[in-house]
Design an enzyme around this catalytic site. Structure first.
Site, PDB file in Angstrom:
ATOM      1  N   GLY A 272       0.798  -1.219   0.000  1.00 30.42           N
ATOM      2  CA  GLY A 272       0.000   0.000   0.000  1.00 30.42           C
ATOM      3  C   GLY A 272       0.826   1.263   0.000  1.00 30.42           C
ATOM      4  CB  SER A 273      -0.087   4.556   1.419  1.00 33.39           C
ATOM      5  OG  SER A 273      -1.402   4.461   0.934  1.00 33.39           O
TER       6      SER A 273
END
Length: 550
Positions: A272-273
């Site tokens: 993810g981020s």
């Protein structure tokens, strides 16, 4: 005890009156000698029946441990050593009653199969039977106290891991015959066998602090597993590798698969981020993004049939710092699409997401980049999906923010910076812009729970949903991550935390996200290891407000 008298000899003597008295005396003396010899032989036979052969008794004394290489941490603390174990041995031809012997031993050695042992003790081709290896002192004494014929306890060399579960998966273990099976025991087996002493780059003080915070945080979050990595980002030396739940190499026989798995190097995740800073650095380096540029994220971005949006859309266009603070999927997707699939793949390859780390750990996962055949794949890569990586790979990629855009090769052995190898990934300017933006964004953004150290961290959180076997993402199964470099102003060290499937935040009111789970673990660990790294440890109050997009 009366002298032994042979009746036939006495009868012959009495029937021979012509034999002189001195001759009779000599005969009686010879008879006495013969009697003593026979008595001695009878006594020795009795000793052998009850105590065993003399060579068995001699072998029961502690034997000299064979020469085995030692493994130390970077400061000389013993990680793996050589010791002595105890093995219960039975000499088959001296065992009177095999079934009875086996039943008696099973009473004092839990788990011993009496029927199987009795069968082994009656096999003619067996001379010595190893009844039980790895005995404790109490077990050995209990077996000898039975007083059974043909039994002895012998010393045998064994591997000793004096720190228990500390760095257990990294150190690995051997089998009972000292054949290496995992970790550095297997990966560095030749060096360990050839050298009297092998040093690792691990710092046991850092390892201990990291494991303590990882375990506390993962347990508080109700997680399935977790991993943490600390690197010297300039030399590439690995200072700590932690995988939770932990493994004690001294007792690895009863370990679960989850305990044996080295999550820090062998597990691969969509993270993810925490990948977004790398995406923005790609766009800056490629010249398709300007440092002062602003993104209009209010309406999202449509890519083919997919509409990408932020959980809390910004009303006005946002710059790079705010995009990181708010963890904007829309801004990251826009940047990735500008870079394009082919160039994005080249950057990811230079970042190490398409290789195996040859560091002396056979568990290190081989990373393989799937082709980005669609624009949706390119966009998804931009915010941390559609590419799998280990926690070690994430930490390795973040070394570009320490070395002015260059990724350093990793090592599990101590080495000076001059021996490190570097791969140019980004320009120094692109790496600096993103690093400084991360440092400014952290206290106000999703990773604010990590921003408690006065020396400062420049990092990013990540929360990625778990992909099911059916190819869909589950809302309630996530991987929480956080990666950072520090000190923020002049970085040297890299930290990465990954927690798999947390169900709640580490702190009350926090959610099972990168900001609620991985960030606080990292922040607390950074404070604890700072003194060992020569950093100031003054604590400041976090000022953030919570999560935006994960």
């Amino acid at each position: 005890m009366k002298p032994f008298r042979d009746p036939l000899l006495d009868e012959a003597l009495e029937a021979s009156p012509v034999v002189a008295a001195p001759a009779r005396g000599r005969i009686r003396i010879a008879a006495l000698v013969v009697a003593i010899v026979f008595a001695g032989l009878a006594l020795r036979a009795t000793q052998l029946a009850f105590a065993g052969a003399p060579e068995i008794a001699e072998r029961s004394a502690p034997a000299a441990t064979q020469a085995l290489g030692r493994v130390l941490d970077r400061n000389g603390t013993l990680l793996i050593g050589a010791g002595q174990g105890q093995v219960l041995v039975a000499r088959r031809e001296l065992v009177w009653d095999a079934p009875a012997t086996a039943r008696a031993l099973a009473e004092v050695l839990p788990g011993l199969d009496a029927e199987a042992l009795a069968a082994r003790l009656t096999e003619r081709e067996r001379g010595v039977v190893y009844v039980r290896r790895g005995l404790t002192q109490a077990q050995a004494q209990a077996a000898l106290d039975l007083g059974l014929a043909g039994l002895s306890v012998e010393a045998e060399p064994r591997r000793v891991y004096p720190n228990g579960a500390l760095a257990g998966q990294t150190l690995g273990y051997t089998d009972i015959d000292l054949d290496p099976l995992a970790g550095v025991e297997l990966g560095l087996a030749q060096a360990i066998a050839a050298q009297a002493e092998v040093r690792l780059s691990l710092d046991l003080r850092v390892q201990h602090a990291v494991e303590a915070e990882l375990a506390a945080g993962a347990e508080a979050a109700g997680a399935r597993s977790g991993a943490m990595v600390v690197l010297d980002g300039r030399s590439g030396e690995i200072l700590a590798l932690a995988s939770w739940p932990f493994l004690d190499p001294n007792r690895q026989g009863g370990a679960t698969e989850e305990e044996r798995r080295h999550h820090a190097v062998g597990a691969r995740y969509e993270l993810g981020s925490s990948v977004k800073p790398l995406t923005f650095a790609m766009a800056l380096d490629a010249g398709v993004l300007q440092a002062n540029e602003r993104f209009d994220t209010s309406g999202g971005v449509r890519v083919e049939d997919l509409l990408i949006t932020d959980s809390e859309p910004a009303a006005a266009p946002i710059g790079l710092e705010t995009a990181l603070a708010r963890s904007s999927n829309v801004a990251a997707a826009m940047a990735a699409l500008r870079v394009g699939g082919p160039l994005q793949t080249q950057y990811l390859q230079r970042l190490g997401f398409d290789e195996r780390f040859e560091i002396g750990l056979p568990e290190a996962a081989a990373h393989r980049l799937a082709a980005a055949s669609r624009a949706t794949d390119v966009a998804a890569r931009g915010y941390g999906y559609a590419v799998l990586m280990s926690p070690l790979a994430l930490a390795s990629a973040y070394t570009v923010f320490v070395n002015d855009g260059r990724r350093v090769s990793l090592s599990l052995r101590p080495r000076p910076e001059a021996e490190a190898e570097y791969t140019r990934v980004f320009s120094p300017e692109a790496a600096r812009i993103v690093r400084e933006a991360m440092a400014r964004a952290l206290p106000e953004g999703t990773g604010w729970r990590a921003a408690s150290a006065s020396f400062g961290l420049a990092g990013k959180t990540g929360t990625a949903r778990r992909l099911t076997a059916q190819g869909t993402y589950e809302e309630n199964r996530v991987v929480a991550s956080f990666a950072a470099v520090f000190p923020a102003a002049a970085p040297r060290f890299v930290m990465a935390v990954v927690v798999d499937e947390p169900v709640r935040g580490v702190e009350e009111g926090a959610g099972p996200t990168g900001g609620g789970v991985a960030a606080p673990i990292a922040g607390r660990a950074a404070l604890r290891i700072a003194p060992f790294l020569g950093l100031r440890t003054a604590q400041t109050a976090p000022v953030g407000t919570g999560e935006a997009s994960p």
